[in-house]
Design a protein around this motif. Structure first.
Motif, PDB file in Angstrom:
ATOM      1  N   VAL A  51      -1.289  25.041  -8.548  1.00 11.72           N
ATOM      2  CA  VAL A  51      -0.976  26.005  -7.486  1.00 11.72           C
ATOM      3  C   VAL A  51       0.348  26.694  -7.766  1.00 11.72           C
ATOM      4  O   VAL A  51       0.533  27.878  -7.466  1.00 11.72           O
ATOM      5  N   ARG A  52       1.290  25.952  -8.357  1.00  7.78           N
ATOM      6  CA  ARG A  52       2.585  26.547  -8.660  1.00  7.78           C
ATOM      7  C   ARG A  52       2.409  27.652  -9.698  1.00  7.78           C
ATOM      8  O   ARG A  52       1.891  27.409 -10.792  1.00  7.78           O
ATOM      9  N   GLY A  53       2.842  28.848  -9.334  1.00  4.77           N
ATOM     10  CA  GLY A  53       2.744  29.993 -10.227  1.00  4.77           C
ATOM     11  C   GLY A  53       1.407  30.704 -10.193  1.00  4.77           C
ATOM     12  O   GLY A  53       1.202  31.691 -10.903  1.00  4.77           O
ATOM     13  N   TYR A  73      -1.568  20.600  -9.156  1.00  5.40           N
ATOM     14  CA  TYR A  73      -0.273  21.115  -9.618  1.00  5.40           C
ATOM     15  C   TYR A  73      -0.345  22.565 -10.078  1.00  5.40           C
ATOM     16  O   TYR A  73       0.660  23.270 -10.145  1.00  5.40           O
TER      17      TYR A  73
END
Length: 579
Positions: free
Chosen positions: A562-564, A560
């Motif tokens: 990976v987002r941002g 998770y």
């Protein structure tokens, strides 16, 4: 010549191998030594630090040497600043005492003739009077692994320079334990030859009749390589003796204290537990083990500072201290002036000498063909605790060391695991002056058994825990050692997390992954659990697949995250992102 990454621990073996392969040259080594010393400049390890310009003549000299006749060719070493190196000031940690010698101390000369490079002069407890590493106007040398704790003295800078990778080995001195206490507190080998086996010509004396020059190194093999170059009598040194060291042999038996040793300081329980584990390992070396009453050694140790040998210190340095009021470090002057007490009469000196002679005779009978094992130190203190009680804390550190030179023994201090997280524990093996080969034989058995028994695991790190980055100290504090660089299997995505400071995340992916460069470290299992538990999300420890098919524990990242995050897979390593 391609770029080669130097290991954090410089060793003679590694350097010689790389020189032989042509992978590096001594110029590269000196450049790296200077860089490391500058990076650690906030820790007062050095009094005269390494300088590329100052060391240029040594590098030029190497070009003219026959490497086959120079067993230490290109190996950098540090020198305690009470031992002369030509052209470098000798201060004994007292600026007003300083002079610039024209010639090397005899041991330094022998090492230079063997191809070694003296890179600088290290900090010490002033006039080699202390076991704590805090008695210097140049500052308190901090422990290489846990800076709030003692580095040990008096050879503080020499030990920390090796532990921090500024040199492959270093010279210290040992009158009451200064070549052994810093070894124990910084996770090193400290080899103390028999009194007189190495010449002391060119050494500022503490107690000339007891002084030894010693070596700190990462391995017993390196220490003995230095011993081979340094050993031998010198006609201009009235204290030197011809004491040969024969090929190593195991002793007929190991001697252990019958009564449990006394431990002290805030980690007394941890030290006691570490000694218990060391005893277990000693009894598994395959040698007969006997327990003995060690009061003889305690009695001998007690006369070092309560007897006339403290007067010998005053005989060496009293004229200077009297002639330069206010220049000596306060606690050092207090110790030295105790040697001028009226109780140190000629009669008292002879009484102490006669008592010591009886102790020596008893020790010779007890230790014939045997080796005595004891804790190197029975505890340690924070530097702050030593400031509040400088005499008692220092005295405690010498409890298992002070007897050695008085009884004409040889000794080797050896790492023996950890007493606490990032806190090394050590033992010392003692033998008679004419039986150093038995001490070495027992030490080799210990080293071999330690390597086979220490439960550990590889850990793959790919970011701030790598060498040269801010969290490397956490790895060292857990007793981890760098092993090698490696690549992951081509199955990973690499991201830069939006944290402060920035951290990388290694994420396994089913397709489109790449191979990422990382480092493999070996960490004791007893510290691995706590290390893994302290890692903050989204990072954690999981299995990392390497390019050669191995799977090892290492840093991984939750998907998770990976987002941002910034994808840095193409960079191939965190070093390429930061550099």
């Amino acid at each position: 010549m391609g770029e080669v990454r130097f290991p954090e621990q410089l060793t003679i073996e590694w350097l010689q191998d790389m020189y032989e392969k042509g992978a590096i040259a001594p110029e590269d080594t000196i450049r790296e030594v200077v860089r490391r010393a500058q990076a650690d400049a906030d820790n007062p390890i050095w009094i005269t630090p390494p300088s590329a310009d100052a060391l240029r003549p040594y590098l030029e000299r190497l070009e003219r040497m026959d490497r086959s006749a120079a067993p230490l060719w290109g190996v950098p070493f540090a020198v305690k600043d009470n031992i002369d190196v030509a052209g470098m000031p000798t201060t004994a940690a007292c600026p007003e005492f300083a002079y610039v010698p024209e010639a090397h101390a005899e041991v330094v000369r022998r090492l230079v003739d063997a191809g070694a490079i003296p890179v600088g002069k290290t900090n010490l407890d002033q006039f080699a009077t202390g076991l704590v590493g805090t008695r210097s106007p140049y500052g308190e040398t901090r422990n290489a692994l846990r800076p709030e704790w003692l580095s040990g003295g008096s050879s503080s800078g020499s030990a920390v320079a090796v532990a921090r990778g500024h040199a492959a080995f270093s010279l210290g001195t040992d009158t009451a334990g200064s070549g052994r206490v810093p070894a124990a507190l910084n996770g090193l080998v400290g080899y103390k030859p028999s009194v007189g086996a190495w010449p002391t010509k060119g050494l500022v004396p503490a107690c000339a009749s007891l002084d030894c020059i010693t070596v700190f190194a990462h391995s017993l093999a390196d220490a003995l390589a230095v011993d081979a170059a340094a050993r031998g009598a010198h006609g201009g040194d009235p204290w030197s003796r011809d004491i040969a060291r024969s090929d190593s042999l195991p002793p007929s038996r190991i001697l252990l204290p019958a009564e449990p040793p006394a431990f002290f300081g805030p980690l007394a329980q941890e030290y006691a537990a570490a000694w218990g584990e060391a005893v277990r390992r000693l009894t598994s070396l395959g040698l007969p083990v006997e327990t003995i009453d060690t009061k003889l050694f305690e009695d001998a140790a007690s006369i070092l500072y309560d007897g006339p040998w403290v007067a010998e210190r005053w005989a060496s340095l009293g004229e200077f201290v009297d002639g330069h009021p206010g220049t000596a470090f306060p606690v050092t002057e207090r110790v030295l002036r105790s040697g001028a007490a009226e109780r140190h009469t000629a009669s008292a000196a002879f009484q102490a000498m006669h008592k010591l002679q009886r102790y020596k005779a008893e020790a010779r009978k007890l230790l014939r063909n045997a080796v005595l094992a004891m804790p190197t130190v029975g505890g340690t203190y924070t530097r702050e605790q030593v400031r509040h009680d400088p005499i008692a804390t220092n005295s405690n550190l010498g409890k298992y060391t002070n007897h050695c030179n008085l009884l004409d023994l040889s000794a080797v201090a050896l790492p023996a695991g950890l007493a606490d997280e990032g806190m090394p524990f050590g033992i010392t093996l003692f033998g008679l002056s004419d039986q150093e080969h038995l001490v070495c034989g027992a030490a080799e058995l210990w080293v071999g058994r330690s390597a086979a028994e220490e439960p550990s695991t590889l850990v793959a790190v790919c970011g701030l825990h790598m060498r040269g980055f801010p969290l490397e100290a956490q790895m060292r504090a857990c007793g981890a050692a760098f092993v090698e660089e490696a690549d992951t299997a081509p199955a990973y995505r690499f991201v830069k997390l939006p944290t402060t400071p920035a951290k990388p995340g290694l994420i396994r992916c089913e397709e489109g992954g790449a191979s990422i460069r990382l480092e493999l470290w070996r960490m004791p299992l007893k510290t691995f659990g706590g290390f893994a538990a302290a890692i903050p999300a989204p990072l954690g420890i999981g299995k990392v697949e390497l390019a050669d098919g191995r799977e090892v524990p290492g840093f991984v990242c939750e998907a998770y995250a990976v987002r941002g995050a910034e994808d840095i897979t193409e960079a191939g390593s965190w070093r390429n992102v930061i550099s």
